[in-house]
Design a protein around this motif. Structure first.
Motif, PDB file in Angstrom:
ATOM      1  N   VAL A  50     -41.082  19.722  22.082  1.00 56.90           N
ATOM      2  CA  VAL A  50     -42.065  20.136  23.087  1.00 56.90           C
ATOM      3  C   VAL A  50     -41.694  21.528  23.595  1.00 56.90           C
ATOM      4  N   THR A  51     -42.606  22.146  24.331  1.00 61.15           N
ATOM      5  CA  THR A  51     -42.282  23.419  24.969  1.00 61.15           C
ATOM      6  C   THR A  51     -41.501  23.144  26.239  1.00 61.15           C
ATOM      7  N   MET A  52     -40.812  24.162  26.726  1.00 61.38           N
ATOM      8  CA  MET A  52     -40.095  24.016  27.984  1.00 61.38           C
ATOM      9  C   MET A  52     -41.078  23.709  29.112  1.00 61.38           C
ATOM     10  N   ALA A  53     -42.268  24.296  29.049  1.00 69.82           N
ATOM     11  CA  ALA A  53     -43.283  24.046  30.078  1.00 69.82           C
ATOM     12  C   ALA A  53     -43.650  22.567  30.158  1.00 69.82           C
ATOM     13  N   THR A  54     -43.592  21.858  29.027  1.00 66.63           N
ATOM     14  CA  THR A  54     -43.909  20.429  29.006  1.00 66.63           C
ATOM     15  C   THR A  54     -42.943  19.636  29.873  1.00 66.63           C
ATOM     16  N   LEU A  55     -41.696  20.090  29.957  1.00 72.44           N
ATOM     17  CA  LEU A  55     -40.720  19.389  30.782  1.00 72.44           C
ATOM     18  C   LEU A  55     -41.073  19.453  32.268  1.00 72.44           C
ATOM     19  N   PHE A  56     -41.907  20.420  32.638  1.00 67.37           N
ATOM     20  CA  PHE A  56     -42.292  20.583  34.033  1.00 67.37           C
ATOM     21  C   PHE A  56     -43.631  19.921  34.365  1.00 67.37           C
ATOM     22  N   SER A  57     -44.274  19.298  33.374  1.00 65.41           N
ATOM     23  CA  SER A  57     -45.565  18.661  33.637  1.00 65.41           C
ATOM     24  C   SER A  57     -45.366  17.179  33.887  1.00 65.41           C
ATOM     25  N   ASP A  58     -46.017  16.682  34.907  1.00 72.32           N
ATOM     26  CA  ASP A  58     -45.882  15.280  35.293  1.00 72.32           C
ATOM     27  C   ASP A  58     -46.932  14.447  34.577  1.00 72.32           C
ATOM     28  N   GLU A  59     -46.538  13.864  33.454  1.00 70.52           N
ATOM     29  CA  GLU A  59     -47.471  13.068  32.649  1.00 70.52           C
ATOM     30  C   GLU A  59     -47.918  11.804  33.371  1.00 70.52           C
ATOM     31  N   SER A  60     -47.180  11.356  34.375  1.00 68.61           N
ATOM     32  CA  SER A  60     -47.567  10.146  35.091  1.00 68.61           C
ATOM     33  C   SER A  60     -48.857  10.360  35.869  1.00 68.61           C
ATOM     34  N   ARG A  97     -29.765  11.656  35.586  1.00 70.08           N
ATOM     35  CA  ARG A  97     -29.429  10.988  36.858  1.00 70.08           C
ATOM     36  C   ARG A  97     -29.547  11.945  38.048  1.00 70.08           C
ATOM     37  N   GLN A  98     -30.047  13.143  37.815  1.00 67.14           N
ATOM     38  CA  GLN A  98     -30.229  14.171  38.845  1.00 67.14           C
ATOM     39  C   GLN A  98     -28.921  14.568  39.517  1.00 67.14           C
ATOM     40  N   GLU A  99     -27.829  14.512  38.776  1.00 60.06           N
ATOM     41  CA  GLU A  99     -26.542  14.874  39.346  1.00 60.06           C
ATOM     42  C   GLU A  99     -26.197  16.342  39.122  1.00 60.06           C
ATOM     43  N   ILE A 100     -26.920  16.993  38.195  1.00 69.81           N
ATOM     44  CA  ILE A 100     -26.781  18.440  38.016  1.00 69.81           C
ATOM     45  C   ILE A 100     -28.172  19.030  37.815  1.00 69.81           C
ATOM     46  N   SER A 101     -28.271  20.305  38.110  1.00 71.39           N
ATOM     47  CA  SER A 101     -29.511  21.034  37.872  1.00 71.39           C
ATOM     48  C   SER A 101     -29.347  21.796  36.567  1.00 71.39           C
ATOM     49  N   PRO A 102     -30.163  21.489  35.558  1.00 68.42           N
ATOM     50  CA  PRO A 102     -30.001  22.151  34.260  1.00 68.42           C
ATOM     51  C   PRO A 102     -30.411  23.619  34.320  1.00 68.42           C
ATOM     52  N   THR A 103     -29.777  24.425  33.488  1.00 65.18           N
ATOM     53  CA  THR A 103     -30.137  25.833  33.373  1.00 65.18           C
ATOM     54  C   THR A 103     -31.327  25.971  32.428  1.00 65.18           C
ATOM     55  N   ALA A 104     -31.917  27.160  32.413  1.00 65.08           N
ATOM     56  CA  ALA A 104     -33.028  27.438  31.506  1.00 65.08           C
ATOM     57  C   ALA A 104     -32.593  27.288  30.051  1.00 65.08           C
ATOM     58  N   VAL A 105     -31.381  27.727  29.741  1.00 61.95           N
ATOM     59  CA  VAL A 105     -30.879  27.639  28.367  1.00 61.95           C
ATOM     60  C   VAL A 105     -30.777  26.176  27.930  1.00 61.95           C
ATOM     61  N   VAL A 106     -30.252  25.317  28.798  1.00 67.13           N
ATOM     62  CA  VAL A 106     -30.125  23.889  28.480  1.00 67.13           C
ATOM     63  C   VAL A 106     -31.505  23.254  28.342  1.00 67.13           C
ATOM     64  N   LEU A 107     -32.415  23.565  29.256  1.00 66.86           N
ATOM     65  CA  LEU A 107     -33.764  23.002  29.169  1.00 66.86           C
ATOM     66  C   LEU A 107     -34.458  23.416  27.881  1.00 66.86           C
ATOM     67  N   ASN A 108     -34.273  24.654  27.475  1.00 66.37           N
ATOM     68  CA  ASN A 108     -34.873  25.130  26.232  1.00 66.37           C
ATOM     69  C   ASN A 108     -34.342  24.348  25.031  1.00 66.37           C
ATOM     70  N   LYS A 109     -33.039  24.097  24.999  1.00 72.03           N
ATOM     71  CA  LYS A 109     -32.447  23.334  23.892  1.00 72.03           C
ATOM     72  C   LYS A 109     -32.967  21.905  23.866  1.00 72.03           C
ATOM     73  N   LEU A 110     -33.079  21.290  25.039  1.00 69.87           N
ATOM     74  CA  LEU A 110     -33.584  19.914  25.113  1.00 69.87           C
ATOM     75  C   LEU A 110     -35.051  19.853  24.699  1.00 69.87           C
ATOM     76  N   ALA A 111     -35.851  20.797  25.178  1.00 66.65           N
ATOM     77  CA  ALA A 111     -37.276  20.819  24.827  1.00 66.65           C
ATOM     78  C   ALA A 111     -37.447  20.956  23.321  1.00 66.65           C
ATOM     79  N   ASP A 112     -36.685  21.867  22.717  1.00 58.01           N
ATOM     80  CA  ASP A 112     -36.793  22.067  21.276  1.00 58.01           C
ATOM     81  C   ASP A 112     -36.419  20.802  20.511  1.00 58.01           C
ATOM     82  N   ALA A 113     -35.333  20.153  20.908  1.00 55.75           N
ATOM     83  CA  ALA A 113     -34.899  18.929  20.220  1.00 55.75           C
ATOM     84  C   ALA A 113     -35.916  17.808  20.393  1.00 55.75           C
ATOM     85  N   LEU A 114     -36.662  17.832  21.505  1.00 55.64           N
ATOM     86  CA  LEU A 114     -37.683  16.808  21.757  1.00 55.64           C
ATOM     87  C   LEU A 114     -39.038  17.200  21.175  1.00 55.64           C
TER      88      LEU A 114
END
Length: 195
Positions: free
Chosen positions: A60-70, A41-58
Motif C-alpha cells: 500500500v502507499t504510506m498515505a493508506t496507513l493514515f486512512s481510517d478504513e473503519s 501497541r502504540q508504545e513508539i511513534s514510527p518514523t516516516a522511513v519505518v512507515l514507508n518500509k511497512l507500507a511497501d511490504a504491505l
C-alpha cells in the motif's frame, strides 16, 4: 481516533489481512519484529522511513496507513481542514497533513508537508510492491530532492514528477520551513507507466 492509534490499528489490520505474522512482516519490510510490535501497541511513534518500509511490504502507499478504513467508503467529497489528519515525524519534525477526503473513492491522494530547515528523510525502498507515481509542488521555501543519482533543486512554484522505484531523498537546504504538496497515485504493476 488519534493518529498514533490509527497507525497502530492500520498496521495491525493490514498485517492480519495479508495473513502475516510479526515475523513475516519484519522479514518483508526490514523493520524489526520488536519495532512492529511496539508500533502496533502504540508504545513508539514510527518514523516516516519505518512507515514507508511497512507500507511497501504491505503493498500500500504510506498515505493508506493514515486512512481510517473503519469509517468505510463515503460519497462525501469534501475534507474540511479541521478534519484532516496531521502527523509529525519524530525523527525530523516534518509535519504531514492528509488533505484528501478519507474514504472517498479516488485514485489520487493529496498530502501537504511542512519540512524543517536542515532536515532530510531518505526512502530506500528500491523494489516496490505497487507502482506509485508522485508529484511534488513546492509552495514555500525550497527543497532538494534526490531521485536515484539525480538531485533536483526546487524553488517556490516548481513541480517535480517521479515514480517511486528507487531511493528518494527529501532535504530542505534552506533556512526556513519548506511547504509542499504531494499528489500521488498507484498503478497496478501490469499497467505501470514508464518514466
Amino acid at each position: 481516533m488519534n493518529v498514533e492509534a490509527l497507525l497502530a490499528k492500520r498496521v495491525r489490520d493490514l498485517r492480519k489481512a495479508h495473513g502475516h505474522t510479526l515475523d513475516d512482516l519484519a522479514e518483508a519490510s526490514g523493520v524489526s519484529r520488536s519495532t512492529i510490535s511496539l508500533i502496533e501497541r502504540q508504545e513508539i511513534s514510527p518514523t516516516a522511513v519505518v512507515l514507508n518500509k511497512l507500507a511497501d511490504a504491505l503493498g500500500v502507499t504510506m498515505a493508506t496507513l493514515f486512512s481510517d478504513e473503519s469509517e468505510g467508503r463515503t460519497e462525501e467529497p469534501l475534507a474540511r481542514r479541521a478534519q484532516q489528519q496531521t502527523w509529525k515525524d519524530p525523527a525530523t519534525g516534518y509535519l504531514r497533513r492528509h488533505v484528501s477526503p478519507v474514504g472517498f473513492a479516488s485514485p489520487l491522494e493529496l498530502v501537504e508537508v511542512s519540512f524543517p530547515p536542515g532536515e532530510s528523510v531518505t526512502f530506500d525502498n528500491v523494489t516496490r510492491h505497487v507502482a506509485t507515481h508522485q508529484q511534488v509542488w513546492v509552495l514555500e521555501g525550497e527543497m532538494a530532492i534526490s531521485v536515484g543519482e539525480t538531485v533536483w533543486h526546487l524553488k517556490e512554484g516548481d513541480c517535480l514528477a517521479m515514480v517511486l522505484d528507487q531511493q528518494i531523498v527529501f532535504r530542505n537546504p534552506g533556512r526556513r520551513h519548506a511547504r509542499y504538496a504531494l499528489a500521488l497515485t498507484t498503478v497496478p504493476m501490469t499497467q505501470r507507466i514508464t518514466k
